[in-house]
Design a protein around this motif. Structure first.
Motif, PDB file in Angstrom:
ATOM      1  N   TYR A 141      98.634 155.833 -29.537  1.00 25.81           N
ATOM      2  CA  TYR A 141      97.375 156.578 -29.458  1.00 25.81           C
ATOM      3  C   TYR A 141      96.522 156.127 -28.275  1.00 25.81           C
ATOM      4  CZ  TYR A 141      92.766 158.285 -31.055  1.00 25.81           C
ATOM      5  OH  TYR A 141      91.531 158.894 -31.151  1.00 25.81           O
ATOM      6  N   LYS A 142      96.521 154.840 -27.979  1.00 26.06           N
ATOM      7  CA  LYS A 142      95.658 154.281 -26.941  1.00 26.06           C
ATOM      8  C   LYS A 142      96.236 154.424 -25.529  1.00 26.06           C
ATOM      9  CE  LYS A 142      97.622 149.643 -27.492  1.00 26.06           C
ATOM     10  NZ  LYS A 142      98.443 149.714 -26.271  1.00 26.06           N
ATOM     11  N   ASP A 143      97.507 154.812 -25.412  1.00 21.71           N
ATOM     12  CA  ASP A 143      98.184 154.799 -24.109  1.00 21.71           C
ATOM     13  C   ASP A 143      97.894 156.063 -23.309  1.00 21.71           C
ATOM     14  OD1 ASP A 143      99.218 152.408 -24.928  1.00 21.71           O
ATOM     15  OD2 ASP A 143     101.158 153.232 -25.526  1.00 21.71           O
ATOM     16  N   PHE A 151      98.727 162.707 -23.406  1.00 24.58           N
ATOM     17  CA  PHE A 151      98.080 163.619 -24.357  1.00 24.58           C
ATOM     18  C   PHE A 151      98.303 163.198 -25.804  1.00 24.58           C
ATOM     19  CE2 PHE A 151      98.949 166.112 -20.525  1.00 24.58           C
ATOM     20  CZ  PHE A 151      97.691 166.627 -20.258  1.00 24.58           C
ATOM     21  N   GLN A 152      98.807 161.970 -26.016  1.00 31.30           N
ATOM     22  CA  GLN A 152      99.075 161.516 -27.375  1.00 31.30           C
ATOM     23  C   GLN A 152      97.799 161.417 -28.193  1.00 31.30           C
ATOM     24  OE1 GLN A 152     102.415 160.916 -28.164  1.00 31.30           O
ATOM     25  NE2 GLN A 152     101.733 160.956 -30.274  1.00 31.30           N
ATOM     26  N   LYS A 153      96.750 160.865 -27.599  1.00 33.46           N
ATOM     27  CA  LYS A 153      95.471 160.742 -28.300  1.00 33.46           C
ATOM     28  C   LYS A 153      94.917 162.121 -28.662  1.00 33.46           C
ATOM     29  CE  LYS A 153      90.731 159.066 -27.722  1.00 33.46           C
ATOM     30  NZ  LYS A 153      90.124 160.369 -28.059  1.00 33.46           N
ATOM     31  N   GLN A 154      94.951 163.014 -27.698  1.00 32.94           N
ATOM     32  CA  GLN A 154      94.441 164.367 -27.944  1.00 32.94           C
ATOM     33  C   GLN A 154      95.220 165.055 -29.055  1.00 32.94           C
ATOM     34  OE1 GLN A 154      94.255 166.814 -24.418  1.00 32.94           O
ATOM     35  NE2 GLN A 154      94.456 168.703 -25.596  1.00 32.94           N
ATOM     36  N   ASN A 155      96.538 164.903 -29.045  1.00 25.59           N
ATOM     37  CA  ASN A 155      97.373 165.548 -30.059  1.00 25.59           C
ATOM     38  C   ASN A 155      97.098 164.993 -31.452  1.00 25.59           C
ATOM     39  OD1 ASN A 155      98.638 167.152 -28.119  1.00 25.59           O
ATOM     40  ND2 ASN A 155     100.259 165.655 -27.753  1.00 25.59           N
ATOM     41  N   ILE A 156      96.981 163.658 -31.546  1.00 35.36           N
ATOM     42  CA  ILE A 156      96.728 163.044 -32.859  1.00 35.36           C
ATOM     43  C   ILE A 156      95.340 163.418 -33.368  1.00 35.36           C
ATOM     44  CG2 ILE A 156      96.423 160.847 -34.061  1.00 35.36           C
ATOM     45  CD1 ILE A 156      99.316 161.510 -33.550  1.00 35.36           C
ATOM     46  N   GLU A 176      96.289 148.574 -38.805  1.00 30.19           N
ATOM     47  CA  GLU A 176      97.451 147.762 -38.443  1.00 30.19           C
ATOM     48  C   GLU A 176      97.871 147.919 -36.988  1.00 30.19           C
ATOM     49  OE1 GLU A 176     100.420 149.018 -41.176  1.00 30.19           O
ATOM     50  OE2 GLU A 176      99.284 148.416 -42.958  1.00 30.19           O
ATOM     51  N   VAL A 177      97.201 148.789 -36.232  1.00 31.33           N
ATOM     52  CA  VAL A 177      97.557 149.007 -34.827  1.00 31.33           C
ATOM     53  C   VAL A 177      96.294 148.888 -33.968  1.00 31.33           C
ATOM     54  CG1 VAL A 177      99.489 150.523 -35.368  1.00 31.33           C
ATOM     55  CG2 VAL A 177      97.220 151.515 -34.979  1.00 31.33           C
ATOM     56  N   GLN A 178      96.512 148.547 -32.709  1.00 26.33           N
ATOM     57  CA  GLN A 178      95.397 148.565 -31.761  1.00 26.33           C
ATOM     58  C   GLN A 178      95.307 149.971 -31.198  1.00 26.33           C
ATOM     59  OE1 GLN A 178      95.396 145.630 -28.591  1.00 26.33           O
ATOM     60  NE2 GLN A 178      94.026 146.877 -27.325  1.00 26.33           N
ATOM     61  N   TRP A 179      94.333 150.725 -31.639  1.00 28.86           N
ATOM     62  CA  TRP A 179      94.198 152.107 -31.195  1.00 28.86           C
ATOM     63  C   TRP A 179      93.107 152.283 -30.136  1.00 28.86           C
ATOM     64  CZ3 TRP A 179      89.416 154.202 -32.379  1.00 28.86           C
ATOM     65  CH2 TRP A 179      88.700 153.603 -33.434  1.00 28.86           C
ATOM     66  N   ILE A 180      92.430 151.178 -29.780  1.00 27.69           N
ATOM     67  CA  ILE A 180      91.435 151.202 -28.706  1.00 27.69           C
ATOM     68  C   ILE A 180      92.067 150.600 -27.446  1.00 27.69           C
ATOM     69  CG2 ILE A 180      89.154 150.409 -27.956  1.00 27.69           C
ATOM     70  CD1 ILE A 180      88.368 150.189 -30.886  1.00 27.69           C
ATOM     71  N   SER A 181      92.052 151.328 -26.342  1.00 25.88           N
ATOM     72  CA  SER A 181      92.666 150.875 -25.103  1.00 25.88           C
ATOM     73  C   SER A 181      91.947 149.653 -24.538  1.00 25.88           C
ATOM     74  CB  SER A 181      92.641 152.006 -24.072  1.00 25.88           C
ATOM     75  OG  SER A 181      93.144 151.565 -22.834  1.00 25.88           O
ATOM     76  N   ASN A 182      92.691 148.771 -23.882  1.00 27.04           N
ATOM     77  CA  ASN A 182      92.120 147.551 -23.294  1.00 27.04           C
ATOM     78  C   ASN A 182      91.078 147.867 -22.230  1.00 27.04           C
ATOM     79  OD1 ASN A 182      93.637 145.833 -24.883  1.00 27.04           O
ATOM     80  ND2 ASN A 182      95.282 145.618 -23.376  1.00 27.04           N
ATOM     81  N   VAL A 209      88.583 153.525 -37.861  1.00 31.11           N
ATOM     82  CA  VAL A 209      89.462 154.677 -37.624  1.00 31.11           C
ATOM     83  C   VAL A 209      88.874 155.526 -36.498  1.00 31.11           C
ATOM     84  CG1 VAL A 209      90.309 154.754 -40.001  1.00 31.11           C
ATOM     85  CG2 VAL A 209      88.257 156.049 -39.378  1.00 31.11           C
ATOM     86  N   PRO A 210      89.683 156.355 -35.822  1.00 30.77           N
ATOM     87  CA  PRO A 210      89.145 157.248 -34.789  1.00 30.77           C
ATOM     88  C   PRO A 210      88.174 158.269 -35.367  1.00 30.77           C
ATOM     89  CG  PRO A 210      91.534 157.043 -34.602  1.00 30.77           C
ATOM     90  CD  PRO A 210      91.154 156.416 -35.909  1.00 30.77           C
TER      91      PRO A 210
END
Length: 347
Positions: A141-143, A151-156, A176-182, A209-210
């Protein structure tokens, strides 16, 4: 033993041919509808391809499109046969064509039934495909800067808002995942440093959550961060609070959506299968009733029609015995002749 023998006077044969002509064109339209349903299902599956791990589920729409196109050809020829059945002089030209025609027609009709069965039985494959696909979608999601995942974030986000869901199983999957980009993290901040160092893999994990998980119908402003921290929000208790985010997982939402779509399409295709079966049965009666008329000057005589001249087992063997013999003979030749050699010519 003859199966389902019936007597057909001249007027009954005429009515059978006329009724079958109309039925065959109805089946042609139904075949076009089957092809369209397959295209719709294919398009819907491709829309969510980024959250599906494999393409096995596409066998259902692919089969529907194949049998839909085959139905167009089968019923077109059925209508032509019905027209010639009214003319005893023209009908015999179909004699050599009808046997392979019935074999091909039965094959695609059975394939249509298999497509109906698969549309009800693919729930397990669909669920496992979505389980892995959604898990990867959340992980990437963050990539947004990675090629192929931009477009992974947009799609999710769009998926969660459209289906009113959150996460794979539920909202806790985001914990359980890092969903915020560095690139959006301040590594000079003490809180960020503590969270990164406290994780074995060096990931920045939060109990949040987003925004796309927020339920807009909730009367309370969305709480998307510190969901498990009661002291972070006024008048809030995580265990008993009715969260103002979507509680249903996206896998459950998508499975329900696609299975509902497949079941509806399956019911429609089952109706087409029954219609197609009626065409083939009626055409078989017309064929056998017209065979007695061929070469007879008195075309208004009463004839007999039947569904099968022999029993089901004998009829099956009559059609498929040549194919089985050919396959067995080919297998024996391959086993008896070494690779790269040919059998010696007889003198």
């Amino acid at each position: 033993m003859v199966v389902m023998k019936m007597k057909f006077p001249f007027q009954k044969r005429v009515k059978l041919a006329q009724g079958l002509w109309l039925l065959s064109w109805c089946a042609t339209v139904a075949g076009a509808i089957t092809f369209t349903l397959g295209c719709i299902l294919k398009a819907e599956l491709r829309r969510r391809a980024e959250v599906m791990d494999n393409a096995d589920i596409h066998i259902v729409p692919n089969t529907l499109m194949i049998v839909g196109l085959a139905s167009l050809g089968i019923n077109y020829f059925a209508s032509k046969i019905c027209q010639d059945a009214l003319d005893a002089g023209r009908f015999p030209r179909w004699k050599t064509f009808l046997k392979p025609y019935f074999a091909v027609s039965c094959f695609f009709t059975v394939l249509m039934l298999l497509a109906v069965i698969m549309s009800y039985a693919m729930k397990g494959n669909l669920e496992s495909s979505l389980k892995v696909g959604l898990r990867n979608g959340i992980r990437f999601y963050k990539d947004t800067d990675t090629p192929g995942r931009c477009f992974q974030k947009q799609n999710i986000d769009r998926l969660q808002m459209d289906f009113q869901c959150c996460g794979n199983n539920d909202h806790k999957d985001w914990f359980e995942v890092q969903w915020i980009s560095n690139r959006y993290l301040d590594f000079n901040s003490k809180e960020v440093k503590v969270r990164v160092k406290s994780n074995v893999d060096g990931r920045y994990l939060v109990d949040g959550v987003p925004f796309s998980c927020c339920n807009p119908t909730s009367p309370r402003p969305c709480i998307q961060y510190h969901l498990t921290n009661n002291s972070a929000h006024y008048n809030y208790e995580y265990e008993t609070e009715e969260l103002n985010i979507y509680l249903r997982g996206c896998r459950e939402a998508l499975v329900n959506y696609y299975m509902g779509l497949m079941n509806t399409i399956g019911a429609g295709v089952l109706s087409v299968f029954l219609l197609q079966g009626s065409v083939l049965v009626s055409l078989r009666f017309l064929q056998t009733a017209m065979e007695a008329v061929a070469g007879n000057e008195n075309t208004e005589i009463e004839t007999e029609g039947y569904l099968l001249e022999k029993g089901l087992k004998d009829t099956f063997m009559e059609y498929f015995d040549p194919v089985l013999k050919f396959l067995l003979l080919k297998n024996q030749v391959q086993e008896g002749t070494p690779a790269g050699t040919t059998a010696p010519a007889s003198s």
